[in-house]
Design an enzyme around this catalytic site. Sequence first.
Site, PDB file in Angstrom:
ATOM      1  N   ASP A   1      -1.691  19.381 -19.271  1.00 20.59           N
ATOM      2  CA  ASP A   1      -2.490  20.502 -19.784  1.00 20.59           C
ATOM      3  C   ASP A   1      -3.850  19.922 -20.171  1.00 20.59           C
ATOM      4  OD1 ASP A   1      -3.762  22.493 -21.187  1.00 20.59           O
ATOM      5  OD2 ASP A   1      -2.186  22.784 -22.686  1.00 20.59           O
TER       6      ASP A   1
ATOM      7  N   LYS B   1     -12.300  27.341 -22.158  1.00 21.53           N
ATOM      8  CA  LYS B   1     -12.791  26.254 -22.997  1.00 21.53           C
ATOM      9  C   LYS B   1     -14.030  25.623 -22.344  1.00 21.53           C
ATOM     10  CE  LYS B   1      -9.233  27.144 -25.470  1.00 21.53           C
ATOM     11  NZ  LYS B   1      -7.932  26.549 -25.359  1.00 21.53           N
TER      12      LYS B   1
ATOM     13  N   TRP C   1      -0.795  22.116 -29.288  1.00 22.75           N
ATOM     14  CA  TRP C   1      -0.606  22.680 -27.945  1.00 22.75           C
ATOM     15  C   TRP C   1       0.569  22.054 -27.226  1.00 22.75           C
ATOM     16  CZ3 TRP C   1      -2.166  27.245 -27.678  1.00 22.75           C
ATOM     17  CH2 TRP C   1      -3.377  27.639 -28.240  1.00 22.75           C
TER      18      TRP C   1
HETATM   19  C1  LIG Z   1      -6.531  27.032 -25.660  1.00 22.73           C
HETATM   20  C2  LIG Z   1      -5.460  26.125 -25.196  1.00 22.73           C
HETATM   21  C3  LIG Z   1      -4.228  26.620 -24.752  1.00 22.73           C
HETATM   22  C4  LIG Z   1      -3.886  28.100 -24.759  1.00 22.73           C
HETATM   23  O1  LIG Z   1      -4.699  28.803 -23.902  1.00 22.73           O
HETATM   24  P1  LIG Z   1      -4.491  30.387 -23.708  1.00 22.73           P
HETATM   25  O2  LIG Z   1      -5.506  30.713 -22.692  1.00 22.73           O
HETATM   26  O3  LIG Z   1      -4.770  31.018 -25.043  1.00 22.73           O
HETATM   27  O4  LIG Z   1      -3.121  30.607 -23.261  1.00 22.73           O
HETATM   28  C5  LIG Z   1      -3.284  25.710 -24.323  1.00 22.73           C
HETATM   29  N1  LIG Z   1      -3.532  24.399 -24.302  1.00 22.73           N
HETATM   30  C6  LIG Z   1      -4.710  23.890 -24.721  1.00 22.73           C
HETATM   31  C7  LIG Z   1      -4.921  22.414 -24.680  1.00 22.73           C
HETATM   32  C8  LIG Z   1      -5.709  24.739 -25.180  1.00 22.73           C
HETATM   33  O5  LIG Z   1      -6.879  24.234 -25.588  1.00 22.73           O
END
Ligand SMILES: *Cc1c(COP(=O)(O)O)cnc(C)c1O
Length: 375
Positions: free
Chosen positions: A187, A211, A103
Amino acid sequence: MRPWNFSAGPSALPLEVLQQAAAEMTDWRGCGMSVMEMSHRGKQFTQIRDEAVADLRELLAIPDDFDVLFMQGGATAQNAIVPMNLIGRAGLGKADYVLSGIWSNKSHKEAQRYGDIAIAGSSGTDTVINGVSQAPWTWYPSAQDWHVRSDAAYLHLCSNETIGGLELSELPDMAALGAARVPLVVDASSHFLSRPIDFSKAAMVYAGAQKNAGPAGVTVVIVRKDLIGHALPICPSAFDYANVAAAGSMFNTPPTYAIYMAGLVFKWLKRQGGVAAIEAANIAKAQALYGFLDASSFYVSPVHAASRSRMNVPFFLHDESLNAEFLAQAEKAGLMQLKGHKSVGGMRASIYNAVPLEAVQELISYLQDFERRHG
Ligand SMILES: *Cc1c(COP(=O)(O)O)cnc(C)c1O
C-alpha cells in the site's frame, strides 16, 4: 495568491493542473463536451485513459509483465479486494502482514475475513533503537526481524504510514527473508509517485489517488500478471482483477473525471523531470523541515529518524496548550490544514509532490516566528 495546503488527503494538486482542468472544463479539446459528460467507451475518453496508463508506465518504469488498473473504493476497498484476489492462489489461503501504523492495521484487520492471516512483524510496542526509546508506531520493524511463512500467498505492508508519518526507505528483498516465492503487496497510497518503485521487489502496488496522484475516486493498482486470475468465488465481479484487466479498467463505468485529473498530474510530473527529479525535490523539502524541527527545542518530531516519512511530517509543540493558537495563526499566515490526525494529536505537515520547497520554507519561517513569540 492561494494559501499553501498541507492536508494529508485529499491534498494539494499542482496549480497548473487545476488551471488546465478549468480551461478544459466545458469543452475538452474542441469536442464540445466536458470529460464528465463523454462516454467512457468513446474515442476521446479511451485516449485519456490510454495516455494516463502510458504516462504512468513511463514515470514508474513499470515492467511489461505488470498490469495497470484504475479501480474504485479507495485503498480501503483494496484491504478486502487484495485478499479476495490473491489469497486463494494455488489453494494457499494464508497471508502475512507487517504492522507499522493505522493503515497497515486496518489492512490486516480486514484481511482476517478471508483466510489465515499472520503478523510477520510489528512496531506496536515500545522499543529502544541505538539507545533511544521509541513509542509504538513511531518506527518501522526491521525486515531482519520479520517472520514470513514461505507458503504465504503474499506479504502485505504499507510503505508510507500517512498518519504516523513513517516511510520504509527500501522495500524488502523477499529472498533474503527466506520467502523468495512470496509476492510482496504494497500500500503506497501516500507516497506514490514521490520516489521510484522497485518492481523487482514488489509484485503489486496500490494507491488511492487523493494523496499524491490526483483527486479522490480512483485507486491505481499495479499488479504482476501472474497474480491475476485466482480470485475467490465470493469476489465481486467488478473487483476481480482479471475482469478489470481484461476490460482495460472498463469492466464497469470507471471514475472518468478522476482518471482524467490523475492523467494531468502524470503529465505535470513528466514536465517536472519525472520521478527522479521530484524525489530530489522531496528530499530537499524533508531535510529542510526535519532539520529545523531537530534543531528546535520548542517543537518535537516523534518518529525515529530512520523511519521518517518525506511526505507526512507529524510534530508536536512542547507546550500543547498553544495548539489552537498555533493553528489559527498558521491559517492567517496562509498555511492550511496543519492539524494532526486525531489519533496522534499535535500537528502534521503533508508535503506531497504538489507542495513546493517555497511552501516548506514559509512553514519553517512561521514555525520560527511562532517560537520566537512563545518560546
Ligand atoms: C488514505 C490512505 C488509505 C485509505 O484511503 P481511502 O481512499 O480513504 O480508502 C489507505 N492507506 C494509506 C496508506 C492511506 O494514506
